[in-house]
Design a protein around this motif. Structure first.
Motif, short mmCIF file in Angstrom:
data_model
loop_
_atom_site.label_atom_id
_atom_site.label_comp_id
_atom_site.label_asym_id
_atom_site.label_seq_id
_atom_site.Cartn_x
_atom_site.Cartn_y
_atom_site.Cartn_z
N SER A 15 0.81 -1.21 0.00
CA SER A 15 0.00 0.00 0.00
C SER A 15 0.85 1.27 0.00
CB SER A 15 -0.94 0.01 1.21
OG SER A 15 -0.20 -0.04 2.40
N GLY A 16 2.11 1.16 0.36
CA GLY A 16 2.99 2.33 0.39
C GLY A 16 3.38 2.75 1.80
N VAL A 115 -2.36 3.95 5.18
CA VAL A 115 -2.14 4.17 3.76
C VAL A 115 -3.04 3.16 3.05
CG1 VAL A 115 -0.50 4.21 1.86
CG2 VAL A 115 0.27 4.77 4.16
N ARG A 117 -4.48 2.13 -0.78
CA ARG A 117 -4.45 2.30 -2.24
C ARG A 117 -5.56 1.45 -2.85
NH1 ARG A 117 -0.40 5.53 -4.07
NH2 ARG A 117 1.46 5.58 -2.79
N LYS A 118 -6.55 2.11 -3.38
CA LYS A 118 -7.67 1.45 -4.04
C LYS A 118 -7.16 0.62 -5.22
CE LYS A 118 -12.17 0.99 -4.78
NZ LYS A 118 -13.08 0.38 -3.84
N THR A 141 -4.78 8.23 0.83
CA THR A 141 -5.29 7.31 -0.18
C THR A 141 -5.22 7.87 -1.60
OG1 THR A 141 -7.22 5.95 -0.75
CG2 THR A 141 -7.67 8.14 0.12
N ASP A 142 -5.41 6.96 -2.55
CA ASP A 142 -5.59 7.33 -3.95
C ASP A 142 -7.06 7.24 -4.34
OD1 ASP A 142 -5.96 4.58 -3.90
OD2 ASP A 142 -4.62 4.16 -5.57
N ASP A 143 -7.91 6.85 -3.40
CA ASP A 143 -9.34 6.64 -3.65
C ASP A 143 -10.10 7.96 -3.54
OD1 ASP A 143 -11.99 5.88 -3.75
OD2 ASP A 143 -11.80 4.29 -2.25
N ARG A 154 -5.74 12.79 0.10
CA ARG A 154 -5.47 12.11 -1.16
C ARG A 154 -4.08 12.51 -1.66
NH1 ARG A 154 -10.49 12.72 -0.08
NH2 ARG A 154 -11.86 10.94 -0.37
N PHE A 155 -3.39 11.53 -2.21
CA PHE A 155 -2.05 11.79 -2.74
C PHE A 155 -2.08 12.91 -3.77
CE2 PHE A 155 -1.76 7.22 -1.51
CZ PHE A 155 -0.79 7.36 -0.54
#
Length: 173
Positions: A15-16, A115, A117-118, A141-143, A154-155
């Motif tokens: 997930s990072g 963290v 990540r969708k 998140t990237d979601d 969000r990133f």
């Protein structure tokens, strides 16, 4: 004097987490804080090679701990009989830190940032109904659709790291 303030970065595999830990450590250090870290591993690790002097001290000689000192690094190799949590590890080894950024230990009773990540996983670890929900301070998140009753960054947002550092500095315990 109280011990270091801890914050744990949690998330599912790939997930990072490490990337975020490195970024948090770097930003807190840039702000002149004394920062240390703890990494939770889920698999056994062999840091020493069989036959090397430090390995022999422990495995042939029976030393409980071995410290290897080099011109630029020090390593402590220690046998463990019982795993410790991040608070115990920080108290024993990192007591002079201001902040300890922990990677993993998702079940420990410390403040957490997830963290998520969708692109990698369908659902985050965080759930407002979970018994440990109060330990979660934020989700990164990237979601674009994710909503929660804690801050969601969000990133792709500008200045998300500065918001996150503020949350860490206020919420780390």
């Amino acid at each position: 004097m109280p011990g270091p303030r801890l914050i744990s970065v949690v998330g599912k595999k790939n997930s990072g987490k490490t990337t975020l830990v490195v970024a948090l450590v770097k930003e807190l250090t840039r702000r002149s804080h004394k920062v240390m870290s703890i990494k939770h591993g889920s698999h056994p690790m062999q840091i020493d090679e069989e036959g090397r002097d430090t390995w022999r001290h422990m495995h042939e000689g029976g030393a409980e701990r071995v410290v290897m000192e080099t011109p630029n690094m020090r390593v402590l190799i220690s046998k463990i009989t019982e795993p410790k949590g991040p608070r115990e590890l920080a108290a024993e080894y990192l007591a002079d830190a201001e902040y300890v950024v922990v990677e993993g230990f998702k079940d420990a009773d410390v403040p957490k940032i997830e963290v998520f990540r969708k692109a990698v996983h369908a659902e985050p670890l965080y759930s407002s109904a979970a018994p440990n929900a109060a330990n979660y301070l934020a989700i990164v998140t990237d979601d674009r659709e994710l909503r929660a009753n804690i801050p969601v960054m969000r990133f792709s947002d500008t200045a998300w790291m500065y918001r996150l550092i503020d949350i860490v500095m206020q919420g780390a315990k």
